[in-house]
Design a protein around this motif. Structure first.
Motif, PDB file in Angstrom:
ATOM      1  N   GLU A  61      31.936  39.306  40.817  1.00 58.89           N
ATOM      2  CA  GLU A  61      32.196  40.194  39.677  1.00 58.89           C
ATOM      3  C   GLU A  61      32.194  39.416  38.372  1.00 58.89           C
ATOM      4  OE1 GLU A  61      35.790  42.341  40.288  1.00 58.89           O
ATOM      5  OE2 GLU A  61      35.091  43.329  42.107  1.00 58.89           O
ATOM      6  N   VAL A  62      32.808  38.227  38.372  1.00 56.92           N
ATOM      7  CA  VAL A  62      32.867  37.400  37.163  1.00 56.92           C
ATOM      8  C   VAL A  62      31.462  37.030  36.706  1.00 56.92           C
ATOM      9  CG1 VAL A  62      33.612  35.175  36.231  1.00 56.92           C
ATOM     10  CG2 VAL A  62      35.164  36.488  37.667  1.00 56.92           C
ATOM     11  N   LYS A  65      29.378  40.032  35.289  1.00 57.64           N
ATOM     12  CA  LYS A  65      29.744  40.391  33.911  1.00 57.64           C
ATOM     13  C   LYS A  65      29.050  39.476  32.915  1.00 57.64           C
ATOM     14  CE  LYS A  65      34.249  42.463  34.935  1.00 57.64           C
ATOM     15  NZ  LYS A  65      35.724  42.313  34.785  1.00 57.64           N
ATOM     16  N   ARG A  66      29.007  38.174  33.240  1.00 54.11           N
ATOM     17  CA  ARG A  66      28.340  37.227  32.348  1.00 54.11           C
ATOM     18  C   ARG A  66      26.838  37.492  32.292  1.00 54.11           C
ATOM     19  NH1 ARG A  66      31.331  34.559  28.592  1.00 54.11           N
ATOM     20  NH2 ARG A  66      33.454  34.617  29.398  1.00 54.11           N
ATOM     21  N   GLU A  68      25.296  40.254  32.726  1.00 52.05           N
ATOM     22  CA  GLU A  68      25.040  41.459  31.940  1.00 52.05           C
ATOM     23  C   GLU A  68      24.991  41.141  30.446  1.00 52.05           C
ATOM     24  OE1 GLU A  68      28.183  44.006  33.195  1.00 52.05           O
ATOM     25  OE2 GLU A  68      27.106  44.758  34.962  1.00 52.05           O
ATOM     26  N   THR A  69      25.877  40.229  30.002  1.00 56.51           N
ATOM     27  CA  THR A  69      25.888  39.813  28.595  1.00 56.51           C
ATOM     28  C   THR A  69      24.595  39.095  28.236  1.00 56.51           C
ATOM     29  OG1 THR A  69      28.289  39.567  28.636  1.00 56.51           O
ATOM     30  CG2 THR A  69      27.114  38.440  26.871  1.00 56.51           C
TER      31      THR A  69
END
Length: 371
Positions: A61-62, A65-66, A68-69
């Motif tokens: 998950e971590v 998220k990165r 996606e950025t």
């Protein structure tokens, strides 16, 4: 034996992805958007490989998220380049912030320092020293929990000495996680800087730069790479101004600082000429150069983690790769590059593999190296 899957076993791929992100955001900040786009896309592919083989859902998950950025920024640049418009600048905050953000995907996950060190090739004495360092900090923490008056505990600022390509930065990342796990650090992030991030060309600006980066690193670790370059190089050099600011922050203990450089005369002179700084260092870690057999082990790990395979029996492949390295590299190249020479060899191997392939070849052939 079989190489275990999971995020930790993909450490080389993850480190490469992080490095590509650093380069991407640095190019982005510099306005070289085409180069930034290429590096973002390369990094994203590497992160996706890690995500694919990561079994720990929290870690996944971590990273997602990165990614996606980074993907959003890459798409923004791509769209802007297509219309010749200047891409909107992201508020990354400069090179040091770039490096801090890039490694954040590795944080906030269950962590076992001994297990991580066991996955690394060689450096037996250094690993034992690192574990002893962690053990001491754990005991000090427990003493305080039990109500003992331990007096003034020295802040664990460190000095790393060793040749390039021997894992000083990645070891700092591991210690970052260990210190966060022990509660020594509140955030556990790593901010990596060099002279150019700290030293400016006129009076006063260096102190401002250095204080800004110190504030950015609070709660984590400030990794000062090639620290010997901060030594004064003449009347108009402001490196000593940065050293003064760093020493003031070291007294407060936040952030923890790691000073890194080669194990050579330049580093020795830097230590000798800055006694005030090195009185604040609690431990010195010396990194040795890798032996050829260790480089062969690293290369085999990198091949497996990249999804490729090598045509050789398990009994012979280590010696075959070791002989290959000795035949096709010089002692001087191995000494100057260390672990970095494995990336160089892999790039050459892939280039030679690609030259032999056609677009109609099967996946098995496309993913197999031969000696």
């Amino acid at each position: 034996g079989p190489f275990p899957r999971g995020m930790a076993s993909n450490a080389w791929v993850l480190d490469n992805a992080v490095e590509r992100v650093k380069q991407a955001i640095a190019a982005d900040n510099a306005g070289d958007y085409q180069a930034a786009l290429t590096q973002y896309e390369d990094a994203i592919q590497r992160f996706l490989h890690v995500i694919k083989y990561t079994k720990n859902e929290k870690e996944k998950e971590v990273i997602i998220k990165r990614v996606e950025t980074y993907l959003a920024r890459a798409e923004q640049i791509k769209a802007s380049l297509a219309t010749t418009a200047k891409p909107l600048r992201e508020p990354y905050g400069g090179p040091a912030a770039v490096r801090a953000a890039a490694v954040a995907a590795q944080d906030d996950a269950p962590f076992d320092l001994k297990a991580e060190l066991n996955k690394r090739v060689g450096m037996k004495e250094l690993k034992a020293q690192v574990l002893a360092f962690e053990h001491t900090l754990a005991l000090d923490k427990r003493r305080r929990q039990l109500g003992a008056d331990t007096g003034d505990i020295r802040f664990p600022h460190l000095l790393f000495k060793g040749p390039p390509g021997c894992g000083k930065t990645s070891m700092a990342r591991l210690l970052c996680k260990a210190l966060k796990n022990l509660g020594v650090l509140s955030k556990g992030h790593l901010v990596e800087v060099q002279r150019g991030d700290l030293v400016a060309g006129h009076i006063g600006q260096t102190a401002i730069n250095t204080r800004r980066i110190i504030d950015m690193a609070k709660g984590g670790v400030l990794f000062v790479d090639e620290c010997y370059r901060l030594s004064g190089q003449g009347e108009r050099d402001f490196g000593p101004e940065a050293i003064d600011e760093l020493m003031s922050a070291m007294e407060l203990g936040d952030p923890i600082m790691v000073f890194a450089g080669y194990n050579d005369s330049a580093m020795d002179e830097f230590v000798a000429s800055n006694p005030g700084l090195f009185r604040r260092i609690s431990s010195v870690f010396v990194f040795d150069a890798y032996q050829t057999i260790e480089l062969a082990q690293i290369l085999l790990l990198k091949i497996e983690e990249s999804g490729f395979k090598l045509v050789a029996t398990p009994e012979t492949r280590l010696q075959l790769v070791c002989a290959l390295i000795e035949q096709h590299t010089t002692w001087l190249q191995r000494e100057k590059m260390n672990g970095g020479i494995c990336d160089h060899i892999l790039r050459n191997a892939k280039r030679h593999l690609d030259a032999r392939l056609t677009i109609d070849d099967g996946l098995e052939e496309m993913m197999t190296y031969s000696i």
